[in-house]
Design an enzyme around this catalytic site. Structure first.
Site, mmCIF file in Angstrom:
data_model
loop_
_atom_site.group_PDB
_atom_site.id
_atom_site.type_symbol
_atom_site.label_atom_id
_atom_site.label_comp_id
_atom_site.label_asym_id
_atom_site.label_seq_id
_atom_site.Cartn_x
_atom_site.Cartn_y
_atom_site.Cartn_z
ATOM 1 N N LYS A 84 7.044 6.898 2.335
ATOM 2 C CA LYS A 84 7.733 5.828 3.051
ATOM 3 C C LYS A 84 8.625 5.026 2.104
ATOM 4 O O LYS A 84 9.695 4.545 2.501
ATOM 5 C CB LYS A 84 6.710 4.930 3.748
ATOM 6 C CG LYS A 84 5.877 5.660 4.806
ATOM 7 C CD LYS A 84 4.857 4.738 5.456
ATOM 8 C CE LYS A 84 3.972 5.476 6.445
ATOM 9 N NZ LYS A 84 3.100 6.465 5.769
ATOM 10 N N CYS B 183 -2.774 5.141 10.097
ATOM 11 C CA CYS B 183 -2.937 6.527 10.552
ATOM 12 C C CYS B 183 -4.326 6.672 11.160
ATOM 13 O O CYS B 183 -5.141 7.491 10.728
ATOM 14 C CB CYS B 183 -2.725 7.507 9.405
ATOM 15 S SG CYS B 183 -3.727 7.193 7.938
ATOM 16 N N GLY C 210 4.135 7.435 -1.689
ATOM 17 C CA GLY C 210 5.545 7.122 -1.828
ATOM 18 C C GLY C 210 6.500 7.728 -0.830
ATOM 19 O O GLY C 210 7.716 7.524 -0.948
ATOM 20 N N ASP D 202 0.784 -1.452 -4.758
ATOM 21 C CA ASP D 202 -0.455 -0.740 -4.488
ATOM 22 C C ASP D 202 -1.516 -1.274 -5.443
ATOM 23 O O ASP D 202 -1.206 -1.631 -6.584
ATOM 24 C CB ASP D 202 -0.281 0.772 -4.679
ATOM 25 C CG ASP D 202 -1.340 1.577 -3.936
ATOM 26 O OD1 ASP D 202 -1.028 2.101 -2.854
ATOM 27 O OD2 ASP D 202 -2.483 1.655 -4.440
ATOM 28 N N ASP E 4 1.525 -0.341 5.420
ATOM 29 C CA ASP E 4 0.759 0.838 5.819
ATOM 30 C C ASP E 4 -0.668 0.590 5.345
ATOM 31 O O ASP E 4 -1.040 0.948 4.227
ATOM 32 C CB ASP E 4 1.356 2.089 5.165
ATOM 33 C CG ASP E 4 0.691 3.379 5.634
ATOM 34 O OD1 ASP E 4 -0.246 3.291 6.446
ATOM 35 O OD2 ASP E 4 1.099 4.458 5.174
ATOM 36 N N CYS F 213 0.867 -1.192 0.000
ATOM 37 C CA CYS F 213 0.000 0.000 0.000
ATOM 38 C C CYS F 213 0.898 1.234 0.000
ATOM 39 O O CYS F 213 0.808 2.111 0.861
ATOM 40 C CB CYS F 213 -0.944 0.015 1.187
ATOM 41 S SG CYS F 213 -1.898 -1.502 1.391
ATOM 42 N N ALA F 214 1.767 1.314 -1.010
ATOM 43 C CA ALA F 214 2.910 2.227 -0.985
ATOM 44 C C ALA F 214 2.595 3.675 -1.351
ATOM 45 O O ALA F 214 3.275 4.593 -0.871
ATOM 46 C CB ALA F 214 3.989 1.698 -1.938
#
Length: 470
Positions: free
Chosen positions: A288, A397, A286, A303, A344, A282-283
């Protein structure tokens, strides 16, 4: 009404009028183009975006980035485009307070079948109460906006009266209800999870406009000086400038990227070593991924959205970085085992309300249930992609325990081959308040990131570091 001054000192400029056209000499003369008074198109667009976000439940980025909205915004002068964004953001951030103020002058409530009247009034109240826009301009443009909508037009006199009463209202004490701008279901959850004091602090933190945080590729001291930024203990820089991001020094040269200080912590916890094969699941967009590349990892960015991966590729190109990319759903992704994985996961995003106030009004309690089930499937799949002895960092998050603490507790109960690797305060800028007794990361929006000068605020994140036993 009390209006902040300074960076929000934005007024409307004249929009570019549309030009008419003729189909040919035989055609009927084209109707004369409608020229709106200065500033009116910006208010109309802001009201339409609010209707799309609050009324239709679409996210801010989706509503703001639609082709229709972008076409309208492109017809505006830059200051008017900035005004649209300011109106929408403050309307979402202070929606509860605005609705309460309007209700005081709507004894019978909003009329039924009144079209976009509510959104025109919200836009007007946001300007009068929180933006440095002249009251008379906000009132007059409110009435003109109402008259553009056939369904709200009959209530132009009502809108005029409400707007004028709002502008004449004396400045009163701050709203004594700290949860006025928080949906009741979220306030109840946070009180139950964190207690009344912390829940109150979270709600109040969401009212404050966030600063700009960035992550620098190298030479943090140099860029702190060049950007007149404050260096935080974790290495992030916090800026107070309101210059558009693309115009800041170093952006075009790919020296740094925008990333909330809390969002920068999970990738650091992976402790990537040079040459390791790393998956960023789940990049997109970008940030991270860039951190993992900068640490020396050979990164595969995954992703499910091809469009989001295109955005990631553009961001990495600006930074002079590259990664393998895979369009895939994590639950069905297959690859050779990785040394380290960052997951993530999709979540309710309630930890980002300070930056994305639309989240408070577009998410529902039922979303948390379905997302938690998805996260469970993703964690299990990610562990299956990990080498024995490899490290997985799971993060969200979100402020909701079902997506964080409870998710990891459940994993450890059902999978004896996984162990937690406790996080230490030294790994997260010395912020001991961010480390839970179990050794996980938990940031809250009201936490301090620097004592001197005092700096408060970061996104709400949860992260846990796990190892697959050899």
């Amino acid at each position: 009404m009390n209006k902040p001054t300074g960076p929000q000192n934005i007024t409307g400029d004249r929009a570019k009028p549309r030009s008419g056209s003729r189909a040919g000499s035989w055609a009927k003369p084209a109707a004369a183009p409608v020229e709106h008074p200065p500033g009116l198109p910006a208010r109309l667009i802001a009201a339409a975006i609010l209707a799309d976000v609050i009324g239709a439940g679409h996210g801010f980025d989706e509503a703001f980035g639609s082709e229709t909205t972008q076409a309208k915004l492109n017809a505006l002068e830059p200051r008017d485009r900035a005004l649209v964004r300011s109106i929408v953001v403050v309307s979402l951030r202070r929606l509860g307070t605005i609705r309460k103020a309007l209700a005081a002058f709507l004894e019978r409530g909003l009329p039924k079948r009144s079209g976009n009247l509510e959104w025109f009034l919200v836009v007007t109240a946001a300007q009068i109460m929180f933006l440095d826009v002249p009251d008379h301009a906000a009132v007059n443009l409110c009435v003109l906006a109402v008259r553009t909508d056939p369904k709200s037009q009959p209530f132009a006199a009502l809108a005029n009266a409400v707007a004028r009463n709002l502008a004449r209202a004396p400045e009163g004490p701050a709203d004594l209800d700290p949860f006025a701008d928080t949906p009741a279901w979220l306030a109840a959850r946070w009180k139950q999870t964190y207690g009344d004091a912390k829940a109150t602090a979270i709600a109040l933190a969401h009212r404050i406009e966030p600063s700009l945080d960035i992550t620098v590729k190298a030479d943090v001291a140099r860029w702190a000086e060049a950007l007149e930024a404050t260096r935080l203990p974790n290495g992030s820089l916090r800026l107070t400038s309101h210059v558009p991001v693309p115009d800041l020094a170093g952006y075009a040269d790919g020296e740094w990227w925008v990333q909330d200080v809390a969002a920068s912590l999970p990738a650091r916890l992976l402790r990537v070593e040079a040459g390791q094969r790393v998956a960023d699941l789940c990049a997109a967009p970008g940030g991270k991924t860039a951190q993992l590349i900068a640490a020396g990892g050979h990164v595969v960015a995954v992703d499910r959205s091809a469009e989001r991966l295109k955005r990631l590729a553009v961001n990495l190109e600006r930074l002079g970085m590259s990664a393998e990319t895979e369009v895939a759903d994590v639950a069905g992704f297959s690859a050779d085992p990785f040394d380290a994985i960052l997951l993530d996961a999709p979540c309710s995003a309630t930890g980002t309300i300070r930056r994305h106030p639309d989240v408070a009004w577009t998410k529902r309690a039922s979303d948390i249930v379905s997302l938690a089930a998805l996260q469970t499937r993703m964690i299990d799949r990610a562990l299956g992609l990990l080498k024995p002895g490899g490290t997985l960092v799971y993060c969200v998050c979100s402020l909701e325990p079902e997506e964080g603490e409870a998710q990891i507790a459940s994993l450890l109960r059902r999978n004896p081959d996984v162990a937690r690797v406790p996080i230490t305060a030294d790994e997260v800028g010395g912020w001991s308040d961010c480390v839970t007794p179990a050794g996980d990361l938990r940031t809250l929006p009201f936490f301090s990131v620097l004592d001197e000068p005092p700096l408060v605020g970061l996104d709400g994140f949860f992260a846990a570091r796990l190892v697959r036993k050899a």
